[in-house]
Design an enzyme around this catalytic site. Structure first.
Site, PDB file in Angstrom:
ATOM      1  N   HIS A 180       0.964  -1.235   0.256  1.00 38.92           N
ATOM      2  CA  HIS A 180      -0.358  -0.374  -0.389  1.00 38.92           C
ATOM      3  C   HIS A 180       0.460   1.366   0.082  1.00 38.92           C
ATOM      4  O   HIS A 180       2.027   1.683   0.515  1.00 38.92           O
ATOM      5  CB  HIS A 180      -0.539   0.381   1.567  1.00 38.92           C
ATOM      6  CG  HIS A 180      -1.530  -1.397   1.596  1.00 38.92           C
ATOM      7  ND1 HIS A 180      -1.072  -2.469   2.493  1.00 38.92           N
ATOM      8  CD2 HIS A 180      -3.316  -1.414   1.028  1.00 38.92           C
ATOM      9  CE1 HIS A 180      -2.372  -3.535   2.288  1.00 38.92           C
ATOM     10  NE2 HIS A 180      -3.401  -2.791   2.334  1.00 38.92           N
ATOM     11  N   ASP A 195       2.363   1.744   3.416  1.00 33.63           N
ATOM     12  CA  ASP A 195       3.093   1.337   3.984  1.00 33.63           C
ATOM     13  C   ASP A 195       5.341   1.262   4.167  1.00 33.63           C
ATOM     14  O   ASP A 195       6.155   1.557   4.821  1.00 33.63           O
ATOM     15  CB  ASP A 195       3.059  -0.329   3.445  1.00 33.63           C
ATOM     16  CG  ASP A 195       2.013  -0.594   3.138  1.00 33.63           C
ATOM     17  OD1 ASP A 195       1.315  -0.530   3.820  1.00 33.63           O
ATOM     18  OD2 ASP A 195       2.151  -2.229   2.720  1.00 33.63           O
TER      19      ASP A 195
HETATM   20  C1  XUL Z   1      -7.314  -6.123   5.158  1.00 34.94           C
HETATM   21  C2  XUL Z   1      -6.915  -7.121   3.563  1.00 34.94           C
HETATM   22  C3  XUL Z   1      -5.742  -5.846   3.005  1.00 34.94           C
HETATM   23  C4  XUL Z   1      -5.434  -6.228   1.799  1.00 34.94           C
HETATM   24  C5  XUL Z   1      -5.350  -5.357   1.477  1.00 34.94           C
HETATM   25  O1  XUL Z   1      -8.470  -7.149   5.705  1.00 34.94           O
HETATM   26  O2  XUL Z   1      -7.115  -7.979   4.147  1.00 34.94           O
HETATM   27  O3  XUL Z   1      -4.515  -6.049   3.255  1.00 34.94           O
HETATM   28  O4  XUL Z   1      -5.865  -7.313   1.457  1.00 34.94           O
HETATM   29  O5  XUL Z   1      -5.939  -3.661   1.310  1.00 34.94           O
END
Ligand code: XUL
Ligand code: CO
Length: 431
Positions: free
Chosen positions: A97, A100
């Site tokens: 993300h 991160d």
């Molecule tokens: C949350 C989840 C996230 C997604 C990406 O439960 O699974 O980490 O994979 O935003």
């Protein structure tokens, strides 16, 4: 080189070894005509392994990592350590993300500059460590501005901020040759209907997703756009509840041919399904994309994001993946975090190594089960009655004609065993 993983050697396939090694995952082993590495396409999730501090609902940070903090220098150190781990594990992919990998700035522009600086720091590392980007995504759920939603927020300014963030993250994913772009809407839902205009919010979410697809074509991104379903947490009710719900949503907004799904084991469990149900349904709808292979604790009832450790469950999941034709743009992402008492660098390595081994074992069992063919033959036999031309004709007939036929032909159904236990015994021969 940083000294975070000092004294930890690169992992090898060495079933006889007593220390950390792969005992089942041999990247070069050919299964059903393809190397295991190419089948499984493992990815490390940047957020859990490098950004998560080890907190839970009752306590804060337990991990002490030399890269924790808000400077660009620390963000680069984090990247250095991350790529060292990708090397030690020999994983071909990673996922991130925006939040991160970069420190949050005081303005959108400052966050963007921080983000782009790290995105520019990645290519040389990706080249040197032979690591590719499985997917990028935007964190539209952690910061307080997203507390009432991102695309579904009552405040248009948050919608705009979120759209700008997705544009940025899609640009970066494209730049790094990412194979997918993921949207998970943790805050796209609500806490109470008393303050929520559900119809309006779903319209906003639909338009938002259309914009992401339009932008994909505009920039020539050739990867897949994936939505990740989840029924709740952090929102009480999430709009992207499960595969079936997302399918209906995609149809409503004309996106069923444009968007596929990233399916997570733990989210399937939260929705009251098995992982293999979600995979089989997505595949039958032509929407299977990628998987997040992390399990939930069956007793605690929330999204514990644990590394997989149940071979029979994993085998049934990969059985569906193989039946769907295997991964194309997708892969096996470990959206999994250590337990908060697992403080050591060695724990981080062992968690991934064990998960890769569990997946390899389950995958090989799934492949053997498919090649053996008994289960598929039993299933075919169960539906064999539909092969007759007279049976197929039923589906293009009508109630009146069928009613006449039942009496004229003296149709009299004879119940047959579903042979469930026999099927389960077949599975047990392989797992
Ligand atoms: C949350 C989840 C996230 C997604 C990406 O439960 O699974 O980490 O994979 O935003
Ligand atoms: Co996930």
């Amino acid at each position: 080189m940083t000294n975070f993983f000092q004294n930890i050697e690169p992992l090898r396939f060495d079933p006889g070894r007593t220390g950390t090694a792969f005992r089942h995952y041999n990247p070069d082993e050919v299964v059903m005509g393809k190397r295991m590495e190419e089948h499984l396409r493992f990815a490390v999730a940047y957020w859990h392994s490098f950004a998560w501090p080890g907190g839970d609902l009752f306590g804060g940070q337990t991990f002490e990592r030399p890269w924790f903090g808000d400077t660009m220098e620390l963000a680069r150190l984090k990247a250095d350590v991350a790529f060292e781990m990708f090397d030690l594990l020999g994983v071909p992919y990673f996922c991130w993300h925006d939040a991160d990998i970069r420190p949050e700035g005081t303005t959108f522009a400052e966050s963007r500059r921080n983000f782009e600086e790290i995105i520019d720091y990645f290519p040389a590392k990706m080249e040197r460590h032979k690591t590719k980007l499985l997917w990028g995504t935007a964190n539209l759920f952690s910061h307080r501005r997203f507390m009432s939603g991102a695309a579904t927020n009552p405040d248009p300014d948050v919608f705009a901020w979120s759209a700008a963030t997705v544009k940025l993250c899609m640009d970066a994913t494209h730049k790094l040759d990412g194979e997918n772009y993921v949207l998970w809407g943790g805050r796209e839902g609500y806490e109470t209907l008393l303050n929520t205009d559900l119809k309006r919010e779903r319209q906003q979410a639909g338009r938002f997703l259309q914009m992401a697809v339009e932008y994909k074509y505009k920039i020539g991104f050739r990867g897949a756009i994936l939505v990740e379903p989840k029924p709740q947490e952090p929102s009480k009710h999430q709009y992207d509840f499960d595969v079936a719900t997302v399918y209906g949503f995609l149809r409503e907004f004309g996106l069923e041919d444009e968007v596929q799904m990233n399916i997570e084991q733990g989210h399937a469990i939260l929705a009251g399904h098995s992982f293999e149900h979600e995979l089989a349904l997505a595949s039958s709808l032509g929407l299977f994309g990628s998987i997040d292979m992390n399990r939930n604790d069956y007793q605690s009832g929330w999204d514990t994001d644990q590394f997989p450790n149940n071979v029979p469950e994993v085998a049934l999941a990969y059985y569906e993946v193989l039946k769907a034709g295997g991964f194309t743009t997708g892969g096996t992402n470990f959206d999994a975090k250590l337990r908060r008492q697992s403080l050591d660098p060695e724990d981080l390595i062992a968690a991934h190594a064990g998960a890769m081994d569990v997946c390899a074992r389950g995958f090989k069992a799934a492949a053997a089960m498919l090649q053996d063919g008994t289960l598929e033959a039993m299933r075919d036999e169960r539906y064999a009655g539909w092969n007759a031309a007279s049976s197929k004709a039923l589906l293009s007939s009508d109630l009146e004609a069928i009613a006449a036929l039942v009496e004229a032909d003296g149709i009299d159904p004879r119940p047959r065993s579903g042979r469930q236990e026999i099927s389960e015994n077949v599975v047990n021969r392989f797992v």
